[in-house]
Scaffold this active site. Structure first.
Site, PDB file in Angstrom:
ATOM      1  N   ARG A  29      12.884  -5.263 -12.831  1.00  0.00           N
ATOM      2  CA  ARG A  29      11.980  -4.865 -11.753  1.00  0.00           C
ATOM      3  C   ARG A  29      10.597  -5.477 -11.921  1.00  0.00           C
ATOM      4  O   ARG A  29       9.588  -4.818 -11.669  1.00  0.00           O
ATOM      5  CB  ARG A  29      11.852  -3.326 -11.684  1.00  0.00           C
ATOM      6  CG  ARG A  29      13.144  -2.596 -11.378  1.00  0.00           C
ATOM      7  CD  ARG A  29      13.470  -2.702  -9.898  1.00  0.00           C
ATOM      8  NE  ARG A  29      14.569  -1.830  -9.536  1.00  0.00           N
ATOM      9  CZ  ARG A  29      14.444  -0.696  -8.872  1.00  0.00           C
ATOM     10  NH1 ARG A  29      13.258  -0.289  -8.477  1.00  0.00           N
ATOM     11  NH2 ARG A  29      15.493   0.025  -8.589  1.00  0.00           N
ATOM     12  N   ARG A  33       6.630  -2.457  -6.716  1.00  0.00           N
ATOM     13  CA  ARG A  33       5.483  -1.720  -6.181  1.00  0.00           C
ATOM     14  C   ARG A  33       4.271  -1.671  -7.096  1.00  0.00           C
ATOM     15  O   ARG A  33       3.169  -1.378  -6.645  1.00  0.00           O
ATOM     16  CB  ARG A  33       5.911  -0.288  -5.823  1.00  0.00           C
ATOM     17  CG  ARG A  33       6.651  -0.225  -4.501  1.00  0.00           C
ATOM     18  CD  ARG A  33       7.303   1.119  -4.335  1.00  0.00           C
ATOM     19  NE  ARG A  33       8.255   1.310  -5.417  1.00  0.00           N
ATOM     20  CZ  ARG A  33       9.029   2.382  -5.542  1.00  0.00           C
ATOM     21  NH1 ARG A  33       8.943   3.365  -4.668  1.00  0.00           N
ATOM     22  NH2 ARG A  33       9.874   2.468  -6.549  1.00  0.00           N
ATOM     23  N   ARG A  42       4.737  -5.490   1.629  1.00  0.00           N
ATOM     24  CA  ARG A  42       5.503  -4.333   2.111  1.00  0.00           C
ATOM     25  C   ARG A  42       4.789  -3.554   3.209  1.00  0.00           C
ATOM     26  O   ARG A  42       5.416  -2.788   3.934  1.00  0.00           O
ATOM     27  CB  ARG A  42       5.839  -3.427   0.930  1.00  0.00           C
ATOM     28  CG  ARG A  42       7.045  -3.899   0.140  1.00  0.00           C
ATOM     29  CD  ARG A  42       8.372  -3.567   0.848  1.00  0.00           C
ATOM     30  NE  ARG A  42       8.700  -2.155   0.726  1.00  0.00           N
ATOM     31  CZ  ARG A  42       8.638  -1.258   1.661  1.00  0.00           C
ATOM     32  NH1 ARG A  42       8.225  -1.615   2.863  1.00  0.00           N
ATOM     33  NH2 ARG A  42       8.967  -0.011   1.453  1.00  0.00           N
ATOM     34  N   ASP A  78      18.594  -6.320  -4.056  1.00  0.00           N
ATOM     35  CA  ASP A  78      18.882  -4.957  -4.503  1.00  0.00           C
ATOM     36  C   ASP A  78      20.377  -4.816  -4.763  1.00  0.00           C
ATOM     37  O   ASP A  78      21.168  -5.672  -4.350  1.00  0.00           O
ATOM     38  CB  ASP A  78      18.437  -3.935  -3.446  1.00  0.00           C
ATOM     39  CG  ASP A  78      18.279  -2.564  -4.078  1.00  0.00           C
ATOM     40  OD1 ASP A  78      17.282  -2.340  -4.770  1.00  0.00           O
ATOM     41  OD2 ASP A  78      19.189  -1.728  -3.909  1.00  0.00           O
ATOM     42  N   TYR A 158      26.762   5.342  -5.496  1.00  0.00           N
ATOM     43  CA  TYR A 158      26.000   5.332  -4.241  1.00  0.00           C
ATOM     44  C   TYR A 158      26.916   5.521  -3.029  1.00  0.00           C
ATOM     45  O   TYR A 158      26.565   6.202  -2.063  1.00  0.00           O
ATOM     46  CB  TYR A 158      25.202   4.038  -4.104  1.00  0.00           C
ATOM     47  CG  TYR A 158      23.953   4.022  -4.953  1.00  0.00           C
ATOM     48  CD1 TYR A 158      22.841   4.783  -4.594  1.00  0.00           C
ATOM     49  CD2 TYR A 158      23.882   3.286  -6.116  1.00  0.00           C
ATOM     50  CE1 TYR A 158      21.693   4.787  -5.371  1.00  0.00           C
ATOM     51  CE2 TYR A 158      22.737   3.277  -6.909  1.00  0.00           C
ATOM     52  CZ  TYR A 158      21.643   4.035  -6.529  1.00  0.00           C
ATOM     53  OH  TYR A 158      20.516   4.044  -7.310  1.00  0.00           O
TER      54      TYR A 158
END
Ligand code: CP3
Length: 353
Positions: A29, A33, A42, A78, A158
């Site tokens: 990652r 963010r 974003r 992702d 998921y």
């Protein structure tokens, strides 16, 4: 034969377990963010739209690689977009994270899951291969590019929960209750993910990483029976590039992750690097394993923690320095840079401290 420049990078050497003056370092990652540049993009573009826009996705990763000065790039994407052409709906909401629509509830639902096996089947997700190409084009030729996918268990999680989960209760219930449907689902996922990773390799990645991020919710015996055969089936089909097999949450699974496959086993921080490597065995490499929370502390603590980890690795070839899981959004970028710089200064401090 003339090899491409990345062939003799520290990262590729470590993957082949050849000696290097210092270990390579990159961060899971590493583009996200915690970076102001990412947050600025974003504000204008939704997360999935960003994944589907190769120019922007490549730029975000290249900026992160340059800012951190790491030894490898990973494609910006992702785990979950592959679920869309398999028949699920996908959405990222600002508050709840990923939401998977039409989740699996019954064995009948497994029948409608579409396996993607032939090259044409992957057409709906070809934007990921465009991201590979765009990132490879912009990346320094001496740095390798990593492709990735989820492992069958984490993706089944998921698909069954319909999103993230603390304990994967629905997933495990389904696995215990419907062993035949579970097998069918895991086989479809393993074969699809293998085709997906091989297509990333064809598009230009040098290494692939398989993320089994949530597998730690299982016991070793359940992993062996219900998961290992499918992770193995996936990794055995990835033949053209080396692989990193990453799992978190349960150190008792390390010997089994190794058994399932992967040239390098990615580990979290729950076992010290030395013990984790012992559990994996000396004939495989290891990736990890600084606790991402250490990066929230201060530069001196980060330096000391990195040095301690490097001492535990003992300079053995085949160690790729990384966090034990992804960079946390609260991480100061400067702290991530301190981690990288400390690894890169390795030779100078082994003499002194
Ligand atoms: O490493 C990188 O910088 C490359 C990009 C990357 C992302 N996700 C971008 C992302 C990679 C390798 C992933 C893998 C991924 N995705 C994993 C495995 C790694 C891990 O953390 O275990 C998982 C479990 C996911 C699923 C996922 N994606 C979740 C649960 C979430 C929401 C929570 C969160 O951490 O943000 C995402 C969103 C996501 N994936 C973001 C990014 C940059 C944040 C999206 C945003 O801008 O809001």
């Amino acid at each position: 034969m003339n090899q491409p420049a990345w062939h003799d990078s520290v990262m590729m050497k470590a993957v082949r377990r050849e000696p290097t003056a210092r270990p390579p370092v990159w961060l899971m990652r590493q583009a996200g963010r915690y970076m102001a540049e990412y947050r600025a993009v974003r504000e204008k573009v939704g997360f999935l739209e960003l994944c589907r826009t190769p120019r922007l996705a490549a730029e975000i990763m290249l900026t992160a690689v340059e800012t951190l000065n790491v030894d490898a790039a990973i494609i910006f994407s992702d785990l979950l977009p592959i679920l869309e052409p398999m028949g699920f709906g996908l959405e990222f909401t600002p508050s709840d994270g990923p939401v998977v629509h039409r989740p699996i509830r019954t064995p009948d639902d497994v029948r409608r899951v579409v396996p993607l096996i032939e090259p044409n089947d992957l057409e709906p997700i070809s934007y990921v291969f465009d991201v590979v190409e765009a990132t490879r084009r912009g990346l320094s030729p001496d740095l390798p590019l990593i492709g990735f996918a989820g492992a069958p268990f984490t993706l089944a999680g998921y698909a069954i929960e319909g999103g993230g989960s603390k304990d994967f209760r629905n997933t495990k219930t389904f696995m215990y209750r419907y062993p035949d449907a579970w097998r069918e689902l895991m086989e479809k996922l393993a074969d699809t993910l293998a085709a997906y990773l091989n297509a990333q390799a064809d598009a230009g990645v040098q290494i692939v990483q398989v993320f089994d991020s949530w597998v730690g919710c299982l016991s070793d015996t359940d992993y062996r029976t219900c998961v290992l055969p499918y992770s193995k089936r996936l990794l055995e089909q990835v033949r053209t590039v080396p692989s990193i097999h990453f799992g978190t949450g349960n150190p008792a699974l390390l010997p089994l992750l190794r058994e399932a496959g992967g040239d390098i086993i990615g580990v979290d921080w729950r076992l010290s690097l030395e013990k984790a490597w012992e559990a994996i065995g000396p004939d495989r490499g290891i990736q990890g394993n600084l606790d991402p929370v250490v990066l929230l502390s201060d530069p001196e603590t980060i330096r000391a923690s990195v040095r301690k980890m490097l001492r535990l690795a003992g300079g053995k070839p085949g160690h790729i320095v990384n966090l034990g899981h992804g960079v946390l959004p609260q991480t100061p970028v400067e702290h991530a840079r301190v981690m990288v710089e400390t690894v890169k200064a390795y030779t100078s401090y082994t003499e002194g401290s």
